[in-house]
Design an enzyme around this catalytic site. Structure first.
Site, short mmCIF file in Angstrom:
data_model
loop_
_atom_site.label_atom_id
_atom_site.label_comp_id
_atom_site.label_asym_id
_atom_site.label_seq_id
_atom_site.Cartn_x
_atom_site.Cartn_y
_atom_site.Cartn_z
N GLU A 25 11.13 24.90 -22.40
CA GLU A 25 11.15 23.86 -23.44
C GLU A 25 9.83 23.12 -23.60
O GLU A 25 9.80 21.89 -23.60
CB GLU A 25 12.30 22.88 -23.19
CG GLU A 25 13.65 23.55 -23.31
CD GLU A 25 14.82 22.58 -23.52
OE1 GLU A 25 14.62 21.36 -23.45
OE2 GLU A 25 15.93 23.08 -23.76
N GLU A 73 19.64 29.07 -22.38
CA GLU A 73 20.48 27.86 -22.22
C GLU A 73 21.33 27.66 -23.46
O GLU A 73 20.94 28.05 -24.56
CB GLU A 73 19.64 26.59 -22.02
CG GLU A 73 19.09 26.42 -20.64
CD GLU A 73 18.33 25.11 -20.44
OE1 GLU A 73 18.75 24.08 -20.99
OE2 GLU A 73 17.31 25.16 -19.74
C1 BGP Z 1 17.56 21.23 -21.49
C2 BGP Z 1 16.85 21.42 -20.18
C3 BGP Z 1 17.74 21.50 -18.99
C4 BGP Z 1 19.03 20.73 -19.07
C5 BGP Z 1 19.66 20.71 -20.45
C6 BGP Z 1 20.76 19.70 -20.62
O1 BGP Z 1 16.74 20.53 -22.35
O2 BGP Z 1 16.04 22.57 -20.20
O3 BGP Z 1 16.96 21.22 -17.87
O4 BGP Z 1 19.01 19.55 -18.42
O5 BGP Z 1 18.72 20.48 -21.45
O6 BGP Z 1 20.23 18.41 -20.78
P1 BGP Z 1 20.82 17.13 -20.08
O7 BGP Z 1 20.75 17.40 -18.63
O8 BGP Z 1 19.96 15.98 -20.46
O9 BGP Z 1 22.19 16.96 -20.61
#
Ligand code: BGP
Length: 472
Positions: free
Chosen positions: A165, A370
């Site tokens: 990201e 993801e």
């Molecule tokens: C993405 C990241 C992850 C993860 C996910 C969920 O942006 O790559 O590391 O954390 O989001 O986000 P959050 O944990 O803030 O709900």
């Protein structure tokens, strides 16, 4: 396009799930690991530090066994830079190498393909002190780290992801606690895009080194890509959506795949006196590097309308892309979508349209790195976690991948967030994503025992039927 006959998911489709080192491992400062920016950052209110996390470092065998029980074909995890190079460069930590050797071997024992992210939000604190990505040397730091990874793990790891990201780091980095802006910076936009540029070149170098050292391996970027809709059919809103699409999405993929800066982005940077310093050599490196596939994180689309003179810069949706940028676009909520308990919009159809758009622009296979639902889960007295909301979310997104495959999009795999409960980027463990529940709270480590959620059994069946049976 309404399809009557759906094409099957490929036989070698990577059904699996994801995690990242600092969110899952714990053991933050032991066995030679140096601190990363995540270990030294201000702890978000209502959450605790990351010293234990969910203790994957000590319990990886149990965790991988559970993933194998679900039938995983792949596990996407990241390697902590400071576990390998505690100071970011220089001395290699043998215990760190040993840990990842064991983790990789454990995956391979069950025929689970390790998919390794090289950098997931965890800059070595020592390199932060030296200026982090603002410094041109950061390109060499990352190349050095990449070389150590390929040397040590390249005999077994065939799939690599460069930077997780990068677009979110650039757009909303402070929310994730990872953006290092040197004191005295006058033009923040220029500084941020200079850092972004160094990352683009570092990524290109890593891809080149990978192809030289490991001709059989495949490597790609892992941005968070999601279409930006226009709030209405007003032509002004459509222009705004194009503006935000390039800033949020296409900048990163144009640079990774074609080695060029998107013209609209460049024009925006010129307008703000914020063009990065780009050398001839940088452009040569960027052009010469080619990813083999695209890792894509997808959570939800964004919606924007035309920006007015009075709109001010601001983030309204944490590391989603709800950001208003003067001169570009104004973020609004999409009234056609529902949101999660944490206020994230849910848009499975937007997943299909995003996949179509990515593929028609870049023609590279897509690996979903993801996607997932953050929610409050409850452990019942008899050790169950009923999470029908997560099953619904995942089902609707897998259905859209199925349609995208039928549309002709080349899909390599689905690795939703997250394999196991872990610490959210800034909302602690109360916001859970995993198929596997971990018994701990933000301020009470409890037993750290693992439990199978209902979604665990559901995903097991999805994988066993190669995506044909998505029913409960
Ligand atoms: C993405 C990241 C992850 C993860 C996910 C969920 O942006 O790559 O590391 O954390 O989001 O986000 P959050 O944990 O803030 O709900």
């Amino acid at each position: 396009m309404l399809h009557k006959n759906l094409k099957p998911f490929p036989d070698d489709f990577f059904w699996g799930a994801s995690s990242s080192a600092y969110q899952v491992e714990g053991a933050a400062l032991i066995d030679g690991k140096g601190p990363s920016c995540q270990d030294v950052k201000e702890i978000p209110e209502g959450t605790s530090d990351l010293s234990v996390s969910v203790d994957h470092y000590h319990r990886y065998k149990e965790d991988i066994a559970l993933m194998a029980e679900m039938g995983f074909k792949s596990y996407r995890f990241s390697i902590s830079w400071t576990r390998i190079l505690p100071e970011g460069t220089g001395k290699v930590n043998a215990q760190g190498i040993e840990f990842y050797n064991n983790l990789i071997d454990e995956c391979l024992k069950y025929d689970i393909e390790p998919i390794v992210t090289m950098f997931h939000f965890d800059m070595p604190a020592a390199l932060d002190e030296r200026g982090s990505w603002s410094k041109r040397e950061s390109i060499d730091w990352f190349a050095e780290f990449a070389t150590v990874l390929f040397e040590n793990f390249g005999d077994r790891v065939k799939y690599w992801l460069t930077i997780n990201e990068q677009n979110m780091l650039t757009l909303v980095g402070p929310v994730i606690g990872t953006l290092h802006i040197p004191e005295g910076t006058t033009n923040k936009t220029k500084e941020i895009y200079q850092q972004n540029h160094h990352q683009l070149v570092a990524q290109a170098k890593a891809m080149q080194i990978c192809h030289q050292m490991l001709p059989q391996a495949k490597i790609g970027p892992a941005p968070n890509i999601a279409l930006v809709y226009a709030a209405s059919s007003k032509p002004e809103d459509v222009i705004a959506s194009q503006n935000f699409n390039v800033i949020r999405n296409w900048l990163y993929l144009d640079a990774a795949v074609y080695g060029v800066y998107n013209n609209l982005v460049w024009s925006y940077l010129e307008e703000n006196d914020a063009t990065p310093h780009v050398t001839k050599e940088d452009l040569t490196i960027m052009k010469a590097a080619k990813p083999d596939f695209l890792g894509i994180n997808y959570y939800n689309t964004a919606t924007v309308e035309a920006v007015s003179e009075s709109d001010v810069d601001g983030v309204t949706g944490d590391q989603q892309s709800r950001r208003t940028i003067p001169g570009i676009a104004k973020a609004v909520l999409n009234p056609n979508l529902v949101t999660t308990e944490f206020g994230w919009e849910i848009d499975p159809l937007g997943f299909r349209s995003t996949l179509r758009e990515i593929y028609s622009r870049y023609r590279l296979p897509i690996l979903i790195t993801e996607n997932g639902l953050g929610a409050y889960d409850t452990l019942t007295e008899d050790g169950k976690i009923h999470d029908p909301y997560r099953i619904d979310y995942l089902r609707h997104h897998i259905e859209q991948i199925h349609l995208a495959i039928t549309d002709g999009v080349e899909m390599m795999g689905y690795n939703p967030w997250s394999a196991i409960d872990l610490i959210s980027t800034h909302e602690g463990i109360k916001k859970r994503y995993g198929f596997i529940y971990v018994d701990r709270d933000d301020f009470d480590l409890k037993t750290l025992n693992r439990y199978r959620k209902d979604s665990f059994f559901w995903y097991q069946k999805v994988i066993a039927t190669k995506g044909q049976d998505l029913t409960n």
